[in-house]
Structures are given as structure tokens and as C-alpha cells.
Motif scaffolding. Structure first.
Motif, PDB file in Angstrom:
ATOM      1  N   HIS A 112       0.816  -1.223   0.000  1.00  0.00           N
ATOM      2  CA  HIS A 112       0.000   0.000   0.000  1.00  0.00           C
ATOM      3  C   HIS A 112       0.846   1.267   0.000  1.00  0.00           C
ATOM      4  CE1 HIS A 112       0.321  -0.566   4.465  1.00  0.00           C
ATOM      5  NE2 HIS A 112       0.336   0.739   4.479  1.00  0.00           N
ATOM      6  N   HIS A 113       2.113   1.185   0.427  1.00  0.00           N
ATOM      7  CA  HIS A 113       2.968   2.384   0.373  1.00  0.00           C
ATOM      8  C   HIS A 113       3.280   2.766  -1.082  1.00  0.00           C
ATOM      9  CE1 HIS A 113       3.690   2.963   4.661  1.00  0.00           C
ATOM     10  NE2 HIS A 113       3.642   1.645   4.765  1.00  0.00           N
ATOM     11  N   TYR A 114       3.463   1.752  -1.931  1.00  0.00           N
ATOM     12  CA  TYR A 114       3.699   2.027  -3.359  1.00  0.00           C
ATOM     13  C   TYR A 114       2.429   2.630  -3.959  1.00  0.00           C
ATOM     14  CZ  TYR A 114       7.735  -0.940  -2.615  1.00  0.00           C
ATOM     15  OH  TYR A 114       8.902  -1.464  -2.120  1.00  0.00           O
ATOM     16  N   TRP A 115       1.315   2.048  -3.554  1.00  0.00           N
ATOM     17  CA  TRP A 115       0.030   2.544  -4.050  1.00  0.00           C
ATOM     18  C   TRP A 115      -0.192   3.997  -3.613  1.00  0.00           C
ATOM     19  CZ3 TRP A 115      -4.428   4.266  -1.589  1.00  0.00           C
ATOM     20  CH2 TRP A 115      -5.550   4.426  -2.409  1.00  0.00           C
ATOM     21  N   ILE A 462      11.264   4.394   2.271  1.00  0.00           N
ATOM     22  CA  ILE A 462      11.920   3.508   1.290  1.00  0.00           C
ATOM     23  C   ILE A 462      11.279   3.714  -0.093  1.00  0.00           C
ATOM     24  CG2 ILE A 462      12.142   1.082   0.546  1.00  0.00           C
ATOM     25  CD1 ILE A 462      12.633   0.268   3.362  1.00  0.00           C
ATOM     26  N   VAL A 463       9.964   3.859  -0.104  1.00  0.00           N
ATOM     27  CA  VAL A 463       9.247   4.039  -1.373  1.00  0.00           C
ATOM     28  C   VAL A 463       9.433   5.476  -1.859  1.00  0.00           C
ATOM     29  CG1 VAL A 463       6.977   3.930  -2.478  1.00  0.00           C
ATOM     30  CG2 VAL A 463       7.589   2.263  -0.723  1.00  0.00           C
ATOM     31  N   ASP A 464       9.476   6.383  -0.901  1.00  0.00           N
ATOM     32  CA  ASP A 464       9.596   7.794  -1.243  1.00  0.00           C
ATOM     33  C   ASP A 464      10.914   8.108  -1.953  1.00  0.00           C
ATOM     34  OD1 ASP A 464       8.162  10.162  -1.184  1.00  0.00           O
ATOM     35  OD2 ASP A 464       9.455  10.952   0.407  1.00  0.00           O
ATOM     36  N   GLN A 465      11.969   7.356  -1.600  1.00  0.00           N
ATOM     37  CA  GLN A 465      13.264   7.669  -2.219  1.00  0.00           C
ATOM     38  C   GLN A 465      13.470   6.935  -3.558  1.00  0.00           C
ATOM     39  OE1 GLN A 465      16.485   6.595   0.433  1.00  0.00           O
ATOM     40  NE2 GLN A 465      16.519   4.506  -0.335  1.00  0.00           N
ATOM     41  N   MET A 466      12.532   6.065  -3.932  1.00  0.00           N
ATOM     42  CA  MET A 466      12.662   5.378  -5.233  1.00  0.00           C
ATOM     43  C   MET A 466      12.328   6.348  -6.373  1.00  0.00           C
ATOM     44  SD  MET A 466      10.818   1.728  -4.501  1.00  0.00           S
ATOM     45  CE  MET A 466      10.748   1.186  -6.195  1.00  0.00           C
ATOM     46  N   PRO A 467      12.937   6.145  -7.541  1.00  0.00           N
ATOM     47  CA  PRO A 467      12.550   6.975  -8.691  1.00  0.00           C
ATOM     48  C   PRO A 467      11.055   6.797  -8.954  1.00  0.00           C
ATOM     49  CG  PRO A 467      14.470   5.623  -9.186  1.00  0.00           C
ATOM     50  CD  PRO A 467      13.973   5.167  -7.869  1.00  0.00           C
ATOM     51  N   GLU A 468      10.363   7.900  -9.193  1.00  0.00           N
ATOM     52  CA  GLU A 468       8.902   7.790  -9.254  1.00  0.00           C
ATOM     53  C   GLU A 468       8.422   6.904 -10.406  1.00  0.00           C
ATOM     54  OE1 GLU A 468       7.034  11.614  -9.327  1.00  0.00           O
ATOM     55  OE2 GLU A 468       7.585  12.013 -11.397  1.00  0.00           O
ATOM     56  N   LYS A 473       5.536   2.260 -12.507  1.00  0.00           N
ATOM     57  CA  LYS A 473       5.560   1.063 -13.359  1.00  0.00           C
ATOM     58  C   LYS A 473       5.229  -0.184 -12.560  1.00  0.00           C
ATOM     59  CE  LYS A 473       8.531   1.993 -17.263  1.00  0.00           C
ATOM     60  NZ  LYS A 473       9.906   2.325 -17.488  1.00  0.00           N
ATOM     61  N   PHE A 474       5.774  -0.256 -11.340  1.00  0.00           N
ATOM     62  CA  PHE A 474       5.509  -1.412 -10.480  1.00  0.00           C
ATOM     63  C   PHE A 474       4.010  -1.511 -10.171  1.00  0.00           C
ATOM     64  CE2 PHE A 474       5.136  -2.828  -5.928  1.00  0.00           C
ATOM     65  CZ  PHE A 474       5.259  -4.174  -6.193  1.00  0.00           C
ATOM     66  N   VAL A 475       3.417  -0.398  -9.774  1.00  0.00           N
ATOM     67  CA  VAL A 475       1.993  -0.402  -9.414  1.00  0.00           C
ATOM     68  C   VAL A 475       1.144  -0.762 -10.648  1.00  0.00           C
ATOM     69  CG1 VAL A 475       0.083   1.074  -8.612  1.00  0.00           C
ATOM     70  CG2 VAL A 475       2.307   1.158  -7.456  1.00  0.00           C
ATOM     71  N   GLU A 476       1.531  -0.209 -11.788  1.00  0.00           N
ATOM     72  CA  GLU A 476       0.788  -0.498 -13.028  1.00  0.00           C
ATOM     73  C   GLU A 476       0.902  -1.984 -13.393  1.00  0.00           C
ATOM     74  OE1 GLU A 476       0.634   1.046 -17.649  1.00  0.00           O
ATOM     75  OE2 GLU A 476       2.282   1.640 -16.377  1.00  0.00           O
ATOM     76  N   HIS A 477       2.102  -2.523 -13.232  1.00  0.00           N
ATOM     77  CA  HIS A 477       2.334  -3.938 -13.535  1.00  0.00           C
ATOM     78  C   HIS A 477       1.461  -4.827 -12.637  1.00  0.00           C
ATOM     79  CE1 HIS A 477       4.383  -7.757 -14.131  1.00  0.00           C
ATOM     80  NE2 HIS A 477       4.559  -7.829 -12.814  1.00  0.00           N
ATOM     81  N   VAL A 478       1.436  -4.515 -11.351  1.00  0.00           N
ATOM     82  CA  VAL A 478       0.628  -5.325 -10.422  1.00  0.00           C
ATOM     83  C   VAL A 478      -0.841  -5.270 -10.837  1.00  0.00           C
ATOM     84  CG1 VAL A 478      -0.187  -5.525  -8.029  1.00  0.00           C
ATOM     85  CG2 VAL A 478       2.234  -5.105  -8.471  1.00  0.00           C
ATOM     86  N   GLY A 479      -1.320  -4.074 -11.170  1.00  0.00           N
ATOM     87  CA  GLY A 479      -2.714  -3.924 -11.608  1.00  0.00           C
ATOM     88  C   GLY A 479      -3.016  -4.798 -12.825  1.00  0.00           C
ATOM     89  N   LYS A 480      -2.058  -4.839 -13.772  1.00  0.00           N
ATOM     90  CA  LYS A 480      -2.280  -5.631 -14.997  1.00  0.00           C
ATOM     91  C   LYS A 480      -2.302  -7.128 -14.683  1.00  0.00           C
ATOM     92  CE  LYS A 480      -0.587  -2.549 -18.574  1.00  0.00           C
ATOM     93  NZ  LYS A 480       0.615  -2.046 -19.193  1.00  0.00           N
ATOM     94  N   VAL A 481      -1.391  -7.556 -13.809  1.00  0.00           N
ATOM     95  CA  VAL A 481      -1.338  -8.984 -13.448  1.00  0.00           C
ATOM     96  C   VAL A 481      -2.656  -9.398 -12.782  1.00  0.00           C
ATOM     97  CG1 VAL A 481      -0.219 -10.689 -11.927  1.00  0.00           C
ATOM     98  CG2 VAL A 481       1.185  -9.068 -13.238  1.00  0.00           C
ATOM     99  N   ILE A 482      -3.116  -8.566 -11.849  1.00  0.00           N
ATOM    100  CA  ILE A 482      -4.354  -8.901 -11.122  1.00  0.00           C
ATOM    101  C   ILE A 482      -5.535  -8.954 -12.098  1.00  0.00           C
ATOM    102  CG2 ILE A 482      -6.013  -8.023  -9.389  1.00  0.00           C
ATOM    103  CD1 ILE A 482      -3.431  -9.308  -8.191  1.00  0.00           C
ATOM    104  N   SER A 483      -5.582  -7.984 -12.986  1.00  0.00           N
ATOM    105  CA  SER A 483      -6.692  -7.947 -13.940  1.00  0.00           C
ATOM    106  C   SER A 483      -6.672  -9.198 -14.841  1.00  0.00           C
ATOM    107  CB  SER A 483      -6.554  -6.665 -14.760  1.00  0.00           C
ATOM    108  OG  SER A 483      -7.442  -6.678 -15.797  1.00  0.00           O
ATOM    109  N   ALA A 484      -5.477  -9.582 -15.313  1.00  0.00           N
ATOM    110  CA  ALA A 484      -5.375 -10.763 -16.178  1.00  0.00           C
ATOM    111  C   ALA A 484      -5.759 -12.032 -15.416  1.00  0.00           C
ATOM    112  CB  ALA A 484      -3.946 -10.880 -16.721  1.00  0.00           C
TER     113      ALA A 484
END
Ligand code: FAD
Length: 503
Positions: A112-115, A462-468, A473-484
Motif C-alpha cells: 500500500h505504500h507504493y500505491w 523507502i518508497v519515497d526515495q525510489m525513482p517515481e 511502473k511497479f503499481v501499473e504492472h501489479v494492476g495488470k497482473v491482477i486484472s489478467a
């Protein structure tokens, strides 16, 4: 056998609690022990418990060894992937509390922090789209975990429970228990006999005069708590200042629609309405506070919000939310409604029954009633109750609604300190930490906190210091996997048809 040994077990009550207890005790401790169930047809059972949480599968399959298809057929069951909440934080809102995990773990920080970071930049969908259970529920799809996919796939880890007809479940377990030698006595208990020296119960006496003696009594007599309260006066901690609903009206209705793989809980002006789809009908009920609405108004609101024709008159039920001060006192262990009641918002009653039974089997007093054992049992059940209570109170407290006196009361009421601390910490930092072995997982809490519009402005450093872009991309990827994955699941109805038609 030791002279203190428990040879005779008497289960008082034949609702879901009584027959679940009798069935499990007979299977695991029935050898050389007599187990009897006393129930009164005249008094009857509550029998409205129809929605469950995933742990029921452990009870059915592992504790009792039931066959899933057989159980689903016998109880007109359907499958449940979570709960849909409507109108809770604001009128018009919908969110899901899906079972199992949400998103994907990437290092030590929960998803949820990435989200939160992606959402802050307008790059995320609603949180429920990242949990397979919620996503599939919304699409009306269901299947059990797949065995032909990698172990890390969401499809290999589908968490689910059931909706079922509680009266049929009690009947089904009665058949199971009787096959294992449990003896049923029909009749009303009119007298409870206690040993003069220590107050332990030694027998219950039926209206017919029949006396049923025992060494251990399981009080499954429902709200009245015939042994634990009416006889032993264990005491009751009243929680109605935090959970103000004290009545319910239950009514089944006809339906022509395919059953949804989720329970629906819709907030109403003075409480909320449940909708639980079974194979042959839909169970509905309005749980309300009698301080804020009359019984007639509640009945009218319920009947005006059914999917199909009502199949009976609304059935009234009254309760006081809370728990017994002792769940085990002397030689009586209270299980089910006799031990306390929190309203059915998160379908926890049958789960608390199962937990109590499994604990009792683990802590079985085969060498006498050791006060240390009894104390540990009471402490453990107490903890279960308190933590589940906080989770349920959260749904009422975390609302923005001010449109009725009931919701104004809930929004402004004080809540247990343990809950307030959790809400405040999450609001400030997005952090949530579970207490010990508490029942609801962090993911459950987070779904409800976010669904109730407690959305932190910050995420973990930890999430805040990652390149946005990496986070997006990570959040979008997870969304696509769940949808599929959700798309790969069959419609719920098709799954039930296949299961129930199989020989
Ligand atoms: P009961 O069903 O009340 O059974 C009590 C038994 O004791 C009966 O057999 C009765 O005959 C017997 N008895 C009592 N007194 C005597 C006597 N003097 N002599 C002989 N026998 C006696 N749970 C969930 O998990 N999910 C849900 O969705 C859910 N929804 C609910 C909705 C409402 C409005 C309510 C009130 C409860 C709900 N529950 C739910 C809780 C669930 O219904 C109960 O936990 C479950 O049915 C177990 O009930 P019980 O066996 O403890 O009590």
C-alpha cells in the motif's frame, strides 16, 4: 482413566455452535467419551449466520474432514471472496474488503505504500483493483486456488470462504456427529444442578424430568447463556457504546440473478443491511440501533431494498454487543452466542465459534480443571474478541457521514484507545502494525482504513526515495497482473454448477 478425567461431555444447544462443537469433539476426543447434545425444538435456533471468513475451510476440511462439494450441496452454499461495502464513508462510495493479500510484496515495505505514492501522483486505480479477490468479486468470478500455475501467482493463492444456510449446516453436522456416536436429546432444560461444595455443574434436567449428568458442559445455548450466565453469573461486558446496533430484522428473498461471490453490506440511516446470496435465495437483514429508528421504519427500509420478492415476514432479533467476562468458568465453556456477540458486519461469529472449539480441544482438561489452563483459555478468547471488536468499530467510526443522527453519533463517538492509536498512526504515516496473533491481517485493516477514506498523505521513506517512474511502473504492472488473473477465472455461477453437478 484418571479420576478427574472427563468421560461425559454435555453440549447444551443445537445451533451452529452446538453441532460444530459436538462434531469436532467427537472426531478428536470421542474415543471412550460420551458426548451428548441437548436442544429444544420449541426454543429453536438463531440460524441466520450465513457468511463466513476463509478459516471455515480449515475447520471443515482439516478439523472435520468434510468434502467441500458435499458440504456446498447440503447447505445451498456459494463462494465468498470478500465483502463489498456501500455508502459507509460517504453516500455513493463503494469499496471491498477482499480476503487474502493485496498487491505484491517488494522488499520489506507493504504494497500500500507504493500505491499511496502512485495515488498521490494520480497514477493509481482504487486500491481494491490490486487484490485478486476484490477484483474477481467485482467481476462475479470465482475459482479455488489453481495448482497448475507457479506458486507465486495470485491464482495459486486465492483466499475464499462460503455463504451457506446456517440451519442446514447445523443439520449437516448433526448427521456427521451422530454417525460418530454423539447422542441427541430433544427437550427444554428447566433446571441446572450444581455440586454443593464447589458450584460445578453436575447435571441438567429436562422438562420431561430426564436428568443428563456430565463432567464438562459446553454452553451453546445462544444469547441466554443458560449455564455460563443464568447459572454461573460469569458477567457480561457491554459494548453498545462502541457498537450501538442492538436489533436486526432478517428476511430471505427470491432472486433470478447469479449469486455474487461476495457479501454486500450497505450503510443505512440507522445501521446497515446485509445481502448474502445462496444458491436458492438471498439472505437479507437490517442491523440497526433502536435508539435511532423504530422497528416499523427499519422493516419498511429493509423491504424496500430487496432484489426480489420477500419469502417470509421479517424476523426480529435483539442483542447486546459485548462479551462474557469469563468464557470458561468452573466446568462450563461458553461457545457461540452464549459467549458474546459482535454484529455480523465482518462475518466473525462462526469464526469465533471455530476458534473456541479448536482452543478447547488443544486445552482439553483431561486431568482436571487446572486454574492456570482455564485462565490461559479465557485470556486467549478475550484477546480474539477485543481485536475483532476494534476492527468492526473502525467501520462505524471512520465515516464522514453527518446526514443522520446515527452516523453523527458514530462519527463523533470515542472508541477504544487501541483502535484510536491505530487510526492515528495510519493517518499520519501509512503504517499499520498488527498486535500479536490478532485475527484480521494487516491487509484487511488497510483495505478498510483506505475504503473508509483514511488515506495518508505520505508513504514509507523507502518508497519515497525510489525513482517515481519505477514506483508507477511497479503499481501499473501489479494492476495488470491482477486484472489478467481475474479474467482467467470462470463466472461464479459456472463454477457452482460444475461443482454441484459432479457426481
Ligand atoms: P443458537 O442458534 O441460538 O442456538 C441455541 C441453542 O440452544 C438452540 O438449539 C436452542 O434450542 C438451545 N437452547 C437454548 N435454551 C435451551 C434450553 N433451556 N433447553 C434446551 N435447549 C436450549 N454469524 C456469522 O458467522 N456470519 C453471519 O453472517 C452472521 N449473521 C448473523 C446475523 C444476526 C442478526 C445474528 C443475531 C447473528 C448472526 N451470526 C452470524 C451469528 C450466528 O447466527 C451464530 O453465531 C450461530 O448461529 C451460532 O448460534 P448459537 O448456536 O450460538 O446459538
Amino acid at each position: 482413566m484418571d479420576e478427574n478425567a472427563i468421560g461425559d461431555i454435555v453440549v447444551v444447544g443445537g445451533g451452529a455452535a452446538g453441532w460444530m462443537a459436538a462434531a469436532a469433539l467427537a472426531r478428536h476426543l470421542g474415543k471412550n467419551r460420551k458426548i451428548r447434545v441437548v436442544e429444544s425444538d420449541e426454543i429453536g435456533i438463531v440460524g441466520v449466520g450465513e457468511a463466513t471468513v476463509p478459516h471455515i475451510r480449515t475447520f471443515n476440511a482439516q478439523v472435520l474432514g468434510l468434502d467441500e462439494a458435499d458440504f456446498v450441496k447440503a447447505t445451498q452454499g456459494t463462494f465468498k471472496l470478500g465483502i463489498q461495502f456501500r455508502d459507509w464513508a460517504r453516500i455513493g462510495d463503494t469499496y471491498y474488503h477482499g480476503f487474502g493479500s493485496v498487491g505484491q510484496d517488494l522488499g520489506p515495505v507493504p504494497f500500500h505504500h507504493y500505491w499511496l505514492r502512485a495515488r498521490g501522483a494520480g497514477r493509481a486505480q482504487d486500491y481494491c483493483h490490486y487484490g485478486l479477490q476484490s477484483e474477481a468479486a467485482e467481476q462475479g468470478r470465482f475459482m479455488p486456488p489453481a495448482s497448475d500455475v507457479p506458486a507465486t501467482s495470485p491464482l495459486a493463492n486465492i483466499a475464499y470462504a462460503y455463504h451457506f444456510d446456517a440451519a442446514s449446516y447445523a443439520k449437516y453436522l448433526r448427521g456427521y456427529a451422530e454417525k460418530l456416536g454423539v447422542v441427541r436429546h430433544e427437550g427444554k432444560i428447566v433446571q441446572v444442578s450444581q455440586r454443593p461444595d464447589d458450584g460445578f455443574i453436575d447435571a441438567v434436567v429436562l422438562e420431561s424430568g430426564e436428568r443428563i449428568a456430565g463432567d464438562l458442559f459446553i454452553d451453546c445455548s445462544g444469547f441466554r447463556g443458560l449455564l455460563i450466565e443464568q447459572t454461573l453469573k460469569a458477567g457480561y461486558e457491554d459494548w453498545s457504546h462502541w457498537l450501538p446496533c442492538d436489533r436486526a430484522l432478517a428476511v430471505p428473498c427470491a432472486t433470478t440473478e447469479a449469486p455474487t461471490p461476495y457479501t454486500r453490506c450497505t450503510a443505512r440511516p440507522a445501521g446497515w443491511q446485509w445481502r448474502i446470496p445462496l444458491q436458492h435465495r438471498v439472505g437479507n437483514g437490517y442491523v440497526y440501533s433502536s435508539r435511532f429508528v423504530s422497528d416499523d421504519e427499519a422493516a419498511a427500509a429493509l423491504l424496500a431494498n430487496l432484489d426480489g420478492e420477500a419469502l417470509a415476514e421479517p424476523r426480529p432479533l435483539r442483542f447486546i454487543t459485548g462479551k462474557r467476562r469469563k468464557f470458561w468458568d468452573k466446568n462450563v465453556v461458553a461457545v457461540g452466542l452464549a459467549s458474546g456477540f459482535m454484529e455480523p458486519l465482518e462475518s466473525t461469529s462462526i469464526h469465533l465459534i471455530q476458534m473456541s472449539i479448536v482452543r478447547l480441544i488443544d486445552m482439553f482438561p483431561d486431568v482436571g480443571f487446572d486454574p492456570g489452563l482455564v485462565e490461559r483459555y479465557n485470556r486467549a478468547v478475550d484477546f480474539d474478541y477485543d481485536r475483532i471488536r476494534d476492527f468492526i468499530v473502525l467501520h462505524y467510526k471512520a465515516t464522514e457521514r453527518d446526514d443522520t443522527p446515527f452516523w453523527n453519533h458514530c462519527r463523533t463517538m470515542s472508541v477504544p484507545d487501541s483502535l484510536q492509536e491505530n487510526i492515528d498512526l495510519f493517518r499520519r504515516s501509512g503504517r499499520f502494525y498488527r498486535d500479536g496473533e490478532e485475527f484480521f491481517a494487516m491487509q484487511s485493516w488497510v483495505q478498510v482504513l483506505l475504503g473508509q477514506r483514511i488515506v495518508p498523505e505520505v508513504c514509507h521513506p523507502i518508497v519515497d526515495q525510489m525513482p517515481e517512474e519505477e514506483v508507477f511502473k511497479f503499481v501499473e504492472h501489479v494492476g495488470k497482473v491482477i486484472s489478467a488473473c481475474a479474467q482467467a477465472m470462470p463466472p461464479h455461477q459456472a463454477f457452482i454448477d460444475r461443482l454441484c453437478k459432479a457426481p
